[in-house]
Design a protein around this motif. Structure first.
Motif, PDB file in Angstrom:
ATOM      1  N   SER A 254     -11.513  10.561  -1.689  1.00  0.00           N
ATOM      2  CA  SER A 254     -10.500   9.718  -2.318  1.00  0.00           C
ATOM      3  C   SER A 254      -9.149  10.430  -2.391  1.00  0.00           C
ATOM      4  N   ASN A 255      -8.122   9.649  -2.156  1.00  0.00           N
ATOM      5  CA  ASN A 255      -6.753  10.071  -2.466  1.00  0.00           C
ATOM      6  C   ASN A 255      -6.260   9.100  -3.540  1.00  0.00           C
ATOM      7  N   PRO A 256      -6.611   9.372  -4.798  1.00  0.00           N
ATOM      8  CA  PRO A 256      -6.276   8.430  -5.871  1.00  0.00           C
ATOM      9  C   PRO A 256      -4.839   8.640  -6.337  1.00  0.00           C
ATOM     10  N   PRO A 257      -4.322   7.765  -7.202  1.00  0.00           N
ATOM     11  CA  PRO A 257      -3.039   8.066  -7.822  1.00  0.00           C
ATOM     12  C   PRO A 257      -3.192   9.326  -8.676  1.00  0.00           C
ATOM     13  N   TYR A 258      -2.186  10.210  -8.643  1.00  0.00           N
ATOM     14  CA  TYR A 258      -2.348  11.448  -9.425  1.00  0.00           C
ATOM     15  C   TYR A 258      -1.042  11.975 -10.007  1.00  0.00           C
ATOM     16  N   ILE A 259      -0.015  11.135 -10.030  1.00  0.00           N
ATOM     17  CA  ILE A 259       1.261  11.604 -10.573  1.00  0.00           C
ATOM     18  C   ILE A 259       1.309  11.271 -12.073  1.00  0.00           C
ATOM     19  N   ALA A 260       1.781  12.221 -12.872  1.00  0.00           N
ATOM     20  CA  ALA A 260       1.898  11.985 -14.316  1.00  0.00           C
ATOM     21  C   ALA A 260       2.932  10.889 -14.573  1.00  0.00           C
TER      22      ALA A 260
ATOM     23  N   PRO B 125       9.371  13.084 -13.186  1.00  0.00           N
ATOM     24  CA  PRO B 125      10.655  12.603 -12.650  1.00  0.00           C
ATOM     25  C   PRO B 125      10.594  12.262 -11.154  1.00  0.00           C
ATOM     26  N   HIS B 126       9.621  12.855 -10.451  1.00  0.00           N
ATOM     27  CA  HIS B 126       9.393  12.622  -9.021  1.00  0.00           C
ATOM     28  C   HIS B 126       9.134  11.134  -8.727  1.00  0.00           C
ATOM     29  N   LEU B 127       8.577  10.421  -9.724  1.00  0.00           N
ATOM     30  CA  LEU B 127       8.266   8.992  -9.554  1.00  0.00           C
ATOM     31  C   LEU B 127       9.522   8.164  -9.300  1.00  0.00           C
TER      32      LEU B 127
ATOM     33  N   ALA C 287      11.839   8.677  -7.412  1.00  0.00           N
ATOM     34  CA  ALA C 287      12.186   8.616  -5.988  1.00  0.00           C
ATOM     35  C   ALA C 287      11.187   7.772  -5.192  1.00  0.00           C
ATOM     36  N   LEU C 288      10.161   7.261  -5.868  1.00  0.00           N
ATOM     37  CA  LEU C 288       9.090   6.560  -5.150  1.00  0.00           C
ATOM     38  C   LEU C 288       8.990   5.094  -5.573  1.00  0.00           C
ATOM     39  N   THR C 289      10.117   4.514  -5.957  1.00  0.00           N
ATOM     40  CA  THR C 289      10.073   3.153  -6.530  1.00  0.00           C
ATOM     41  C   THR C 289       9.668   2.080  -5.531  1.00  0.00           C
TER      42      THR C 289
ATOM     43  N   LEU D 181     -11.584  15.366  -3.054  1.00  0.00           N
ATOM     44  CA  LEU D 181     -10.481  14.657  -3.705  1.00  0.00           C
ATOM     45  C   LEU D 181      -9.131  15.255  -3.355  1.00  0.00           C
ATOM     46  N   GLU D 182      -8.168  14.373  -3.082  1.00  0.00           N
ATOM     47  CA  GLU D 182      -6.786  14.845  -2.984  1.00  0.00           C
ATOM     48  C   GLU D 182      -6.170  14.782  -4.374  1.00  0.00           C
ATOM     49  N   HIS D 183      -5.211  15.686  -4.645  1.00  0.00           N
ATOM     50  CA  HIS D 183      -4.556  15.705  -5.959  1.00  0.00           C
ATOM     51  C   HIS D 183      -3.183  16.339  -5.823  1.00  0.00           C
TER      52      HIS D 183
ATOM     53  N   VAL E 137       0.833  -1.218   0.000  1.00  0.00           N
ATOM     54  CA  VAL E 137       0.000   0.000   0.000  1.00  0.00           C
ATOM     55  C   VAL E 137       0.861   1.259   0.000  1.00  0.00           C
ATOM     56  N   LEU E 138       0.279   2.348  -0.464  1.00  0.00           N
ATOM     57  CA  LEU E 138       0.921   3.656  -0.390  1.00  0.00           C
ATOM     58  C   LEU E 138       1.224   3.994   1.079  1.00  0.00           C
ATOM     59  N   ASP E 139       2.354   4.599   1.308  1.00  0.00           N
ATOM     60  CA  ASP E 139       2.713   5.086   2.639  1.00  0.00           C
ATOM     61  C   ASP E 139       1.859   6.325   2.918  1.00  0.00           C
ATOM     62  N   PRO E 140       0.949   6.274   3.895  1.00  0.00           N
ATOM     63  CA  PRO E 140       0.074   7.438   4.120  1.00  0.00           C
ATOM     64  C   PRO E 140       0.873   8.697   4.445  1.00  0.00           C
ATOM     65  N   ARG E 141       0.487   9.820   3.792  1.00  0.00           N
ATOM     66  CA  ARG E 141       1.191  11.098   3.981  1.00  0.00           C
ATOM     67  C   ARG E 141       0.417  12.000   4.938  1.00  0.00           C
ATOM     68  N   PRO E 142       1.157  12.790   5.741  1.00  0.00           N
ATOM     69  CA  PRO E 142       0.473  13.742   6.632  1.00  0.00           C
ATOM     70  C   PRO E 142      -0.433  14.706   5.862  1.00  0.00           C
TER      71      PRO E 142
ATOM     72  N   HIS F 116       0.840   1.546  -9.152  1.00  0.00           N
ATOM     73  CA  HIS F 116      -0.592   1.746  -9.441  1.00  0.00           C
ATOM     74  C   HIS F 116      -1.282   2.613  -8.395  1.00  0.00           C
ATOM     75  N   ALA F 117      -0.606   2.855  -7.258  1.00  0.00           N
ATOM     76  CA  ALA F 117      -1.169   3.766  -6.248  1.00  0.00           C
ATOM     77  C   ALA F 117      -0.639   5.188  -6.415  1.00  0.00           C
ATOM     78  N   LEU F 118       0.274   5.376  -7.369  1.00  0.00           N
ATOM     79  CA  LEU F 118       0.925   6.684  -7.524  1.00  0.00           C
ATOM     80  C   LEU F 118       0.636   7.348  -8.867  1.00  0.00           C
ATOM     81  N   ALA F 119       0.812   6.582  -9.960  1.00  0.00           N
ATOM     82  CA  ALA F 119       0.780   7.176 -11.297  1.00  0.00           C
ATOM     83  C   ALA F 119      -0.576   6.982 -11.953  1.00  0.00           C
TER      84      ALA F 119
ATOM     85  N   ALA G 269      -2.628  24.030  -2.697  1.00  0.00           N
ATOM     86  CA  ALA G 269      -4.032  23.622  -2.846  1.00  0.00           C
ATOM     87  C   ALA G 269      -4.014  22.121  -3.152  1.00  0.00           C
ATOM     88  N   ARG G 270      -4.250  21.288  -2.160  1.00  0.00           N
ATOM     89  CA  ARG G 270      -4.001  19.841  -2.242  1.00  0.00           C
ATOM     90  C   ARG G 270      -5.285  19.030  -2.387  1.00  0.00           C
ATOM     91  N   CYS G 271      -6.421  19.616  -1.983  1.00  0.00           N
ATOM     92  CA  CYS G 271      -7.694  18.909  -2.084  1.00  0.00           C
ATOM     93  C   CYS G 271      -8.709  19.820  -2.761  1.00  0.00           C
TER      94      CYS G 271
HETATM   95  N1  GLN Z   1       1.384  12.641  -2.391  1.00  0.00           N
HETATM   96  C1  GLN Z   1       2.142  11.606  -3.007  1.00  0.00           C
HETATM   97  C2  GLN Z   1       3.406  12.180  -3.614  1.00  0.00           C
HETATM   98  O1  GLN Z   1       3.340  13.071  -4.406  1.00  0.00           O
HETATM   99  C3  GLN Z   1       1.355  10.871  -4.062  1.00  0.00           C
HETATM  100  C4  GLN Z   1       0.171  10.210  -3.511  1.00  0.00           C
HETATM  101  C5  GLN Z   1      -0.843   9.885  -4.575  1.00  0.00           C
HETATM  102  O2  GLN Z   1      -0.533   9.709  -5.750  1.00  0.00           O
HETATM  103  N2  GLN Z   1      -2.054   9.801  -4.176  1.00  0.00           N
HETATM  104  O3  GLN Z   1       4.467  11.752  -3.268  1.00  0.00           O
END
Ligand code: GLN
Length: 286
Positions: free
Chosen positions: A191-197, A201-203, A205-207, A243-245, A96-101, A212-215, A275-277
């Motif tokens: 929902s906090n869905p995946p939302y990274i393009a 390049p940020h991806l 660092a998140l290997t 929605l989170e984004h 699972v995605l590591d929950p963020r503050p 599927h929870a990120l992109a 502006a995160r949500c």
């Molecule tokens: N907030 C995370 C990040 O940018 C991504 C979480 C998500 O895609 N829902 O590192």
């Protein structure tokens, strides 16, 4: 277990200093050290009060290994197997995605819109570890919270958290809202869905986290588009979709919500002031 005399062993403070030279943030090093000495609940204040205590050799070896993994990018939550979210101790791992503050912003907003409603029905889409659903259920014990995820593995993690915390969240496997019974209605959908393009390049660092929870497609908005397109018929009149984004997606999500017929569309900022949500309301008439 091999032990050395306390006078030769490294003190906790020295271990933290060593972690610093490896480039670890202080908070990360502290959490990993508490884990390595088997005191995950002791807290950082305990560490400060015990910084001259000796670190047994075996714990020192374990701590160093954890620090090296952290320095290579593994989230602390996966290394310790736990993450604090909205005051709840969640068990998390690489399923699972590591929950963020930052996601606590979404929880705060949901609690605010649900505040006037007795026994509200809430759906959390893409629940992952269950963080959002469990936080809402813990704050509103009488709410009917449904947590949805497409990943069977994520649901295992979320269910285990619900059971351990004694929170009566219900679970369903499905792709956003498509698995829900026709006519299922909620006072709020969050929902906090995946939302990274996909090419962000940020991806890189998140290997360690599930991709599927990120992109989410070329612009990161594929899943946000799907959810905004599906949600309206599952909301009561006046019900909210929140929605989170990504930090730079508020305008796009405002436009998606407006185009889908939502009213009172607006955003909320995260801890860093982004502006995160973004959310909107099913119009009361129409
Ligand atoms: N907030 C995370 C990040 O940018 C991504 C979480 C998500 O895609 N829902 O590192």
């Amino acid at each position: 277990m091999v032990t050395t005399s306390p006078t030769l062993a490294q003190a906790l403070a020295q271990a933290l200093a060593q972690a610093h030279t490896l480039g670890l943030a202080r908070i990360d090093a502290q959490l990993l050290l508490l884990h390595a000495i088997g005191r995950p609940d002791a807290g950082r204040a305990w560490l400060l009060a015990h910084d001259t205590d000796a670190l047994p050799d075996s714990a020192q070896t374990a701590f160093l290994a954890l620090c090296q993994r952290r320095a290579a990018g593994e989230p602390v939550a996966y290394l310790t197997g736990r993450k604090e979210f909205y005051g709840l101790a969640l068990e998390v791992d690489a399923r699972v995605l590591d929950p963020r503050p930052d996601t606590e912003t979404l929880v705060d907003w949901a609690l605010q819109v649900l505040q006037p409603i007795a026994a509200p029905r809430v759906a959390d889409l893409g629940t992952g570890s269950g963080a959002i659903a469990l936080a809402l259920q813990s704050q509103r014990p009488e709410a009917q919270v449904l947590a949805v995820d497409a990943s069977h593995e994520a649901l295992e993690v979320a269910r285990a958290n619900a059971q351990r915390l004694g929170l009566p969240v219900r679970f369903a496997q499905g792709d956003w809202l498509s698995g829900l019974a026709e006519g299922a209605l909620f006072e709020a959908i969050v929902s906090n869905p995946p939302y990274i393009a996909a090419d962000d390049p940020h991806l890189a660092a998140l290997t360690h986290e599930p991709l599927h929870a990120l992109a989410s497609g070329a612009d990161g908005l594929d899943d946000l588009r799907t959810i905004t397109g599906q949600a309206l018929p599952h909301l009561v009149p006046g019900g909210w979709l929140l929605l989170e984004h990504g930090w730079n997606q508020a305008e796009s999500v405002l436009a998606l919500l407006s185009a889908a017929g939502f009213a009172e569309v607006q955003s909320r900022t995260d801890l860093a002031g982004h502006a995160r949500c973004t959310g909107g309301r099913r119009p009361v008439a129409g």
